[in-house]
Enzyme design. Structure first.
Site, PDB file in Angstrom:
ATOM      1  N   HIS A   1      -7.084  -6.561  -0.418  1.00 30.45           N
ATOM      2  CA  HIS A   1      -6.011  -5.567  -0.488  1.00 30.45           C
ATOM      3  C   HIS A   1      -4.938  -5.841   0.567  1.00 30.45           C
ATOM      4  O   HIS A   1      -3.763  -5.560   0.349  1.00 30.45           O
ATOM      5  CB  HIS A   1      -6.615  -4.173  -0.276  1.00 30.45           C
TER       6      HIS A   1
ATOM      7  N   TYR B   1      -1.603  11.683   2.392  1.00 32.47           N
ATOM      8  CA  TYR B   1      -2.507  11.964   1.277  1.00 32.47           C
ATOM      9  C   TYR B   1      -2.568  13.454   0.961  1.00 32.47           C
ATOM     10  O   TYR B   1      -2.804  13.835  -0.193  1.00 32.47           O
ATOM     11  CB  TYR B   1      -3.909  11.447   1.597  1.00 32.47           C
TER      12      TYR B   1
ATOM     13  N   ASP C   1       0.839  -1.194   0.000  1.00 31.83           N
ATOM     14  CA  ASP C   1       0.000   0.000   0.000  1.00 31.83           C
ATOM     15  C   ASP C   1       0.883   1.258   0.000  1.00 31.83           C
ATOM     16  O   ASP C   1       1.752   1.387  -0.848  1.00 31.83           O
ATOM     17  CB  ASP C   1      -0.942  -0.064   1.194  1.00 31.83           C
TER      18      ASP C   1
END
Length: 404
Positions: free
Chosen positions: A382, A327, A215
């Site tokens: 994921h 982010y 990730d």
């Protein structure tokens, strides 16, 4: 009507985007304005240019470049505002029902699953990072980099498996768990994060390492491999494509664009942190246990594992603010070298039931890997290294043996 006219011209001129934007504007009325803006972006760039956008890609001069960037920023702001309104309303309704208890912080004790590990710290040039180690100091370094919202413990199955042959080090990235948490958003840029990896490898006494990442850790690992290829012996990335391939996908696929909604939401201040912390960090439970996106093998993520996650996000000054700052830098990051071919042996492991990322971006990543291999794990989520640890470990072993 000028806006409508340009939109129609774009539909006719850029046929390869027709299906994507028609679906966006016709089937999803809330996103109609987004569809228009996407077509403005298409209008400002040549049909066969590479993605992501760059000055070299644009065929119509600097004006088109700045117009494209201007419209792109408008798109980001619109999505940011849309999700701000949406989730502010959700928080307001939650507060109306649960009152102050919605944001109550519980006192937690350290779960037993976090006991008994070799916990250490390393002082880098700018921050002090926490890490957990298995294996002896005289063995080759295998460095594990976690993603969001994780910490070193997400590599628990791999730390135990590879300790006999390697010095396994799983770090808490800056802003997580027991590592330092710089206050400013700029402290979480991709350059700062890759600098940490360089400093960790050198600080542990090595000139290179086997880098294993997942990730957000994978984004850092890909960038690190581009900037410091001589320090990456082998690269293993779990459910994360190369950044350039991801950008291609998000620009041309409604599926990936829709799945990436949270990236725009996280551009807001305070509301994302409040939402993630609300209702005793319900978000963590949804991430790891929801049927659509969570770990499919329940036995590999127990109640105590969940409590370990909540503990890591509630103690030692931890907050969702710092991981979310990753982010908040993503749209300001410098353009990755999308066409740069990586020379080192590289393994991509992909759980096919990933609810956050499309597999097509991972497949595209292989085009820029000289010694690239991809292994799919059917039905895994994921969180593949936790979901199917035995299969992940087996793929890693075979890969390492092949390139000894």
């Amino acid at each position: 009507m000028l806006f409508e006219s340009i939109y129609i011209q774009c539909l006719n001129k850029f046929s390869k985007y027709k299906k994507f934007v028609c679906h966006t504007t016709c089937n999803c009325p809330n996103y109609k304005i987004i569809g228009y803006l996407l077509y403005f972006l298409c209008l400002c760039r040549p049909i066969n240019c590479s993605l992501p956008l760059s000055r070299h890609d644009l065929a119509f001069g600097s004006f088109s470049y700045y117009l494209t960037m201007f419209l792109y920023r408008i798109l980001v702001r619109l999505l940011q505002f849309y999700y701000f309104v949406k989730f502010s309303a959700i928080l307001f309704l939650g507060f109306a029902v649960k009152g102050r208890s919605l944001f109550e912080k519980k006192q937690r004790e350290k779960p037993n699953v976090l006991e008994g590990w070799d916990s250490r710290y390393i002082k880098l040039k700018k921050v002090r990072l926490h890490y957990v180690q298995t294996g002896s100091d005289d063995k080759p370094l295998m460095l594990f980099i976690h993603g969001y919202p994780e910490f070193w413990y997400s590599w628990r199955f791999q730390l135990k498996e590879f300790a006999d042959k390697y010095r396994c080090v799983a770090i808490d990235q800056r802003g997580y768990n027991l590592s330092d948490k710089p206050k400013h958003v700029d402290n979480y840029s991709i350059d700062e994060l890759t600098g940490d990896i360089r400093d960790v490898i050198e600080g542990l006494g090595y000139d290179k390492a086997i880098v294993v990442a997942h990730d957000w850790g994978g984004l850092v690992a890909w960038q690190f491999a581009e900037q410091y290829p001589e320090m990456v012996d082998k690269l293993i990335c779990c459910n994360i494509p190369r950044p350039g391939s991801f950008r291609k996908r998000i620009y041309t696929s409604w599926s990936q664009f829709r799945k990436s909604w949270y990236m725009f939401f996280y551009q807001n201040e305070k509301i994302p942190e409040m939402l993630c912390s609300a209702d005793d960090m319900k978000m963590l439970e949804l991430c790891f246990r929801a049927k659509e996106i969570g770990i499919q093998n329940n036995k590999n993520f127990t109640d105590e594992d969940l409590e370990a996650w909540k503990y890591s996000f509630s103690m030692n000054g931890a907050s969702f603010k710092y991981p979310i700052n990753y982010y908040r830098n993503i749209f300001n990051a410098k353009k990755q070298q999308a066409d740069l071919v990586l020379e080192m042996p590289t393994l991509i492991i992909w759980g096919t039931a990933d609810g956050a990322l499309d597999i097509e971006a991972a497949v595209d990543s292989l085009n820029t890997l000289k010694q690239g291999t991809m292994k799919k794990i059917e039905g895994a989520s994921h969180w593949v290294q936790q979901d199917e640890p035995e299969m992940v470990n087996e793929h890693i072993k075979k890969f390492l043996n092949k390139y000894q």
